[in-house]
Design a protein around this motif. Structure first.
Motif, PDB file in Angstrom:
ATOM      1  N   LEU A 191       0.848  -1.187   0.000  1.00 53.08           N
ATOM      2  CA  LEU A 191       0.000   0.000   0.000  1.00 53.08           C
ATOM      3  C   LEU A 191       0.885   1.238   0.000  1.00 53.08           C
ATOM      4  O   LEU A 191       1.836   1.328   0.790  1.00 53.08           O
ATOM      5  N   VAL A 192       0.602   2.172  -0.888  1.00 52.52           N
ATOM      6  CA  VAL A 192       1.246   3.491  -0.866  1.00 52.52           C
ATOM      7  C   VAL A 192       0.245   4.476  -0.285  1.00 52.52           C
ATOM      8  O   VAL A 192      -0.884   4.593  -0.780  1.00 52.52           O
ATOM      9  N   VAL A 193       0.655   5.156   0.781  1.00 52.78           N
ATOM     10  CA  VAL A 193      -0.199   6.144   1.426  1.00 52.78           C
ATOM     11  C   VAL A 193       0.415   7.516   1.171  1.00 52.78           C
ATOM     12  O   VAL A 193       1.544   7.797   1.593  1.00 52.78           O
ATOM     13  N   ASN A 194      -0.313   8.338   0.465  1.00 51.09           N
ATOM     14  CA  ASN A 194       0.150   9.631  -0.029  1.00 51.09           C
ATOM     15  C   ASN A 194      -0.151  10.708   1.011  1.00 51.09           C
ATOM     16  O   ASN A 194      -1.307  11.019   1.270  1.00 51.09           O
ATOM     17  N   LEU A 195       0.906  11.276   1.639  1.00 58.63           N
ATOM     18  CA  LEU A 195       0.737  12.292   2.676  1.00 58.63           C
ATOM     19  C   LEU A 195       1.099  13.653   2.104  1.00 58.63           C
ATOM     20  O   LEU A 195       2.235  14.118   2.221  1.00 58.63           O
ATOM     21  N   SER A 240       1.364  18.691 -16.449  1.00 58.58           N
ATOM     22  CA  SER A 240       0.160  18.258 -15.740  1.00 58.58           C
ATOM     23  C   SER A 240      -0.328  16.913 -16.268  1.00 58.58           C
ATOM     24  O   SER A 240      -0.747  16.041 -15.500  1.00 58.58           O
ATOM     25  N   ARG A 241      -0.267  16.747 -17.570  1.00 61.29           N
ATOM     26  CA  ARG A 241      -0.701  15.470 -18.145  1.00 61.29           C
ATOM     27  C   ARG A 241       0.206  14.338 -17.685  1.00 61.29           C
ATOM     28  O   ARG A 241      -0.253  13.224 -17.401  1.00 61.29           O
ATOM     29  N   MET A 242       1.507  14.608 -17.611  1.00 54.64           N
ATOM     30  CA  MET A 242       2.435  13.595 -17.104  1.00 54.64           C
ATOM     31  C   MET A 242       2.079  13.202 -15.672  1.00 54.64           C
ATOM     32  O   MET A 242       2.080  12.022 -15.309  1.00 54.64           O
ATOM     33  N   LEU A 243       1.753  14.195 -14.833  1.00 52.47           N
ATOM     34  CA  LEU A 243       1.399  13.904 -13.449  1.00 52.47           C
ATOM     35  C   LEU A 243       0.140  13.044 -13.362  1.00 52.47           C
ATOM     36  O   LEU A 243       0.048  12.140 -12.518  1.00 52.47           O
ATOM     37  N   LEU A 244      -0.823  13.300 -14.232  1.00 53.93           N
ATOM     38  CA  LEU A 244      -2.042  12.494 -14.244  1.00 53.93           C
ATOM     39  C   LEU A 244      -1.738  11.051 -14.642  1.00 53.93           C
ATOM     40  O   LEU A 244      -2.260  10.106 -14.042  1.00 53.93           O
ATOM     41  N   ASP A 245      -0.883  10.871 -15.642  1.00 56.48           N
ATOM     42  CA  ASP A 245      -0.503   9.518 -16.055  1.00 56.48           C
ATOM     43  C   ASP A 245       0.191   8.777 -14.917  1.00 56.48           C
ATOM     44  O   ASP A 245      -0.077   7.596 -14.660  1.00 56.48           O
ATOM     45  N   LEU A 246       1.094   9.478 -14.228  1.00 58.55           N
ATOM     46  CA  LEU A 246       1.826   8.869 -13.121  1.00 58.55           C
ATOM     47  C   LEU A 246       0.881   8.493 -11.986  1.00 58.55           C
ATOM     48  O   LEU A 246       0.951   7.379 -11.443  1.00 58.55           O
ATOM     49  N   ALA A 247      -0.016   9.404 -11.612  1.00 56.02           N
ATOM     50  CA  ALA A 247      -0.941   9.140 -10.505  1.00 56.02           C
ATOM     51  C   ALA A 247      -1.904   8.014 -10.841  1.00 56.02           C
ATOM     52  O   ALA A 247      -2.265   7.196  -9.973  1.00 56.02           O
ATOM     53  N   ARG A 248      -2.330   7.952 -12.103  1.00 50.57           N
ATOM     54  CA  ARG A 248      -3.243   6.886 -12.515  1.00 50.57           C
ATOM     55  C   ARG A 248      -2.557   5.522 -12.391  1.00 50.57           C
ATOM     56  O   ARG A 248      -3.200   4.527 -12.046  1.00 50.57           O
ATOM     57  N   TYR A 249      -1.251   5.485 -12.646  1.00 46.80           N
ATOM     58  CA  TYR A 249      -0.510   4.234 -12.526  1.00 46.80           C
ATOM     59  C   TYR A 249      -0.249   3.871 -11.066  1.00 46.80           C
ATOM     60  O   TYR A 249      -0.463   2.734 -10.638  1.00 46.80           O
ATOM     61  N   LEU A 250       0.202   4.833 -10.269  1.00 45.36           N
ATOM     62  CA  LEU A 250       0.557   4.555  -8.877  1.00 45.36           C
ATOM     63  C   LEU A 250      -0.678   4.254  -8.021  1.00 45.36           C
ATOM     64  O   LEU A 250      -0.638   3.414  -7.135  1.00 45.36           O
ATOM     65  N   ASN A 280       1.956  15.574  -5.388  1.00 42.74           N
ATOM     66  CA  ASN A 280       2.867  15.004  -4.399  1.00 42.74           C
ATOM     67  C   ASN A 280       3.470  13.682  -4.860  1.00 42.74           C
ATOM     68  O   ASN A 280       4.563  13.299  -4.427  1.00 42.74           O
ATOM     69  N   LEU A 281       2.784  12.971  -5.741  1.00 40.54           N
ATOM     70  CA  LEU A 281       3.279  11.676  -6.208  1.00 40.54           C
ATOM     71  C   LEU A 281       4.478  11.814  -7.140  1.00 40.54           C
ATOM     72  O   LEU A 281       5.161  10.823  -7.418  1.00 40.54           O
ATOM     73  N   PHE A 282       4.760  13.021  -7.612  1.00 40.87           N
ATOM     74  CA  PHE A 282       5.945  13.235  -8.452  1.00 40.87           C
ATOM     75  C   PHE A 282       7.212  12.865  -7.690  1.00 40.87           C
ATOM     76  O   PHE A 282       8.224  12.509  -8.287  1.00 40.87           O
ATOM     77  N   GLY A 283       7.153  12.936  -6.364  1.00 41.49           N
ATOM     78  CA  GLY A 283       8.298  12.558  -5.549  1.00 41.49           C
ATOM     79  C   GLY A 283       8.623  11.081  -5.581  1.00 41.49           C
ATOM     80  O   GLY A 283       9.659  10.656  -5.054  1.00 41.49           O
ATOM     81  N   CYS A 284       7.764  10.267  -6.187  1.00 46.68           N
ATOM     82  CA  CYS A 284       8.053   8.835  -6.339  1.00 46.68           C
ATOM     83  C   CYS A 284       9.069   8.583  -7.443  1.00 46.68           C
ATOM     84  O   CYS A 284       9.538   7.455  -7.628  1.00 46.68           O
ATOM     85  N   ILE A 285       9.380   9.618  -8.209  1.00 44.98           N
ATOM     86  CA  ILE A 285      10.433   9.538  -9.228  1.00 44.98           C
ATOM     87  C   ILE A 285      11.745   9.967  -8.579  1.00 44.98           C
ATOM     88  O   ILE A 285      11.823  11.046  -7.995  1.00 44.98           O
ATOM     89  N   PRO A 286      12.784   9.144  -8.651  1.00 48.66           N
ATOM     90  CA  PRO A 286      14.034   9.446  -7.941  1.00 48.66           C
ATOM     91  C   PRO A 286      14.751  10.673  -8.473  1.00 48.66           C
ATOM     92  O   PRO A 286      14.775  10.934  -9.680  1.00 48.66           O
ATOM     93  N   GLY A 287      15.323  11.410  -7.541  1.00 51.40           N
ATOM     94  CA  GLY A 287      16.278  12.475  -7.733  1.00 51.40           C
ATOM     95  C   GLY A 287      16.353  13.164  -9.072  1.00 51.40           C
ATOM     96  O   GLY A 287      15.435  13.864  -9.489  1.00 51.40           O
TER      97      GLY A 287
END
Length: 357
Positions: free
Chosen positions: A141-145, A186-196, A162-169
């Protein structure tokens, strides 16, 4: 699979001080019917650890939010860890400044680095190739704070951002080069959040930031915590509460257009609506590369009076447009990603409109 009734609930609760946020967060769990069996499950808490800033700066997720959520999962028998990928400093350095490292020590839970990237290929979306931190992918489980703030590029930074921080450094720096404007990013962030697809999001809005956030804006005191299983619904509900027009914020507008938000029910004790002052970088959300952008978008400028020549901005600029020795920004290279403003510790990056580029 998530239950439909749970996915469509957003709990928004009044919490004027961090001393009482634990009870409010526990109430939010109950309102969402979050009774999942997490015994022996690996639960990763992902706070906002943008940089090495203290809790009173309102830049990072407050340590009492992390403590409250960690204790709930520990009592339920989960194996809890905390991790993020800060800008320009190590995870331990940022977590120590933010008060989160001491929480991890007191609760005897590991603080993990996000410096081990794993390549993943998405089955849907515009951007389908990502490198994501291994602890994120290995968690049950990933819990997004998240932290309630504005953002100079995306205009708001709530749960999805906030989920952009799941991409390393340094991989994050590459994304600013690849997705160069507000719309693409913004579209990239939506794609990432939809996956995570985090199992739960908890938004720290006890204290927050508006204006030219996410690190040099105005400190505000919304006095809320918010929880949801659906990261997109939470962002949508918070925008409504703070009178943010979805049409002005591509991240919010696209989430609605792509049916990621869905219908949701707001539960809780009904905080009073407030207004969030957005950044001054792009008032009418023109985010392409066309001629009009130069007239409506503000560009970064170095304020010599405040600059301490730490060179964080120079090192972080994805296109190498900054020369601190000359206090110069090459506007022929600048892509207005505002990373320089985001990571400046002294608010030495200001905005100005340029009519001749």
């Amino acid at each position: 699979m998530e239950k439909k009734s749970q996915m469509n609930r957003v709990a928004i609760l009044s919490s004027p001080e961090y001393a009482k946020c634990r009870e409010k967060i526990a109430e939010g769990f109950d309102l969402l019917n979050f009774d999942d069996d997490v015994r022996e499950k690996k639960v990763l808490l992902k706070p906002n650890l943008l940089s090495a800033r203290t809790p009173d700066s309102s830049v990072t997720t407050h340590p009492e939010i992390v403590r409250a959520v960690a204790e709930i999962f520990l009592r339920r028998g989960a194996k809890v860890s905390v991790g993020d990928s800060p800008a320009r400093v190590s995870t331990i350095t940022a977590a120590r400044a933010a008060g989160i490292e001491s929480v991890c020590r007191e609760l005897d839970i590991p603080l993990v680095d996000f410096d081990d990237p794993v390549s993943v290929v998405l089955q849907e979306g515009t951007y389908r190739n990502f490198e994501i931190a291994r602890p994120v992918l290995e968690a049950d489980l990933v819990v997004n704070l998240a932290k309630l703030k504005t953002h100079s590029l995306t205009l708001v930074t709530f749960a999805v951002k906030n989920l952009f921080g799941c991409i390393p450094g340094a991989r994050k720096q590459g994304w600013h080069f690849r997705a160069r404007n507000m719309g693409d990013f913004s579209r990239m962030l939506l794609d990432l959040a939809r996956y995570l697809k985090p199992s739960l999001t908890v938004l720290d809005g006890v204290e927050g930031m508006d204006g030219n956030g996410p690190s040099n804006g105005r400190k505000i005191y919304p006095g809320i915590v918010a929880l949801s299983r659906n990261v997109f619904s939470l962002d949508d509900a918070i925008a409504e509460l703070f009178q943010v027009k979805h049409s002005k914020v591509p991240l919010l507008r696209m989430a609605r257009e792509e049916n990621l938000v869905g219908e949701y029910e707001i539960v809780g004790d009904g905080p009073v609506p407030a207004r969030l002052v957005l950044p001054e970088t792009n008032y009418i959300a023109v985010y392409g590369a066309g001629f009009l952008r130069h007239f409506v978008t503000k560009f970064p400028r170095i304020d010599r009076k405040n600059c301490i020549e730490c060179r964080n901005c120079e090192k972080a600029c994805p296109v190498g447009a900054i020369e601190i020795d000359r206090f110069r920004i090459d506007y022929s290279k600048c892509i207005t990603c505002y990373v320089c403003h985001e990571i400046c510790p002294e608010n030495a990056i200001v905005f100005k409109r340029r009519f001749h580029i």
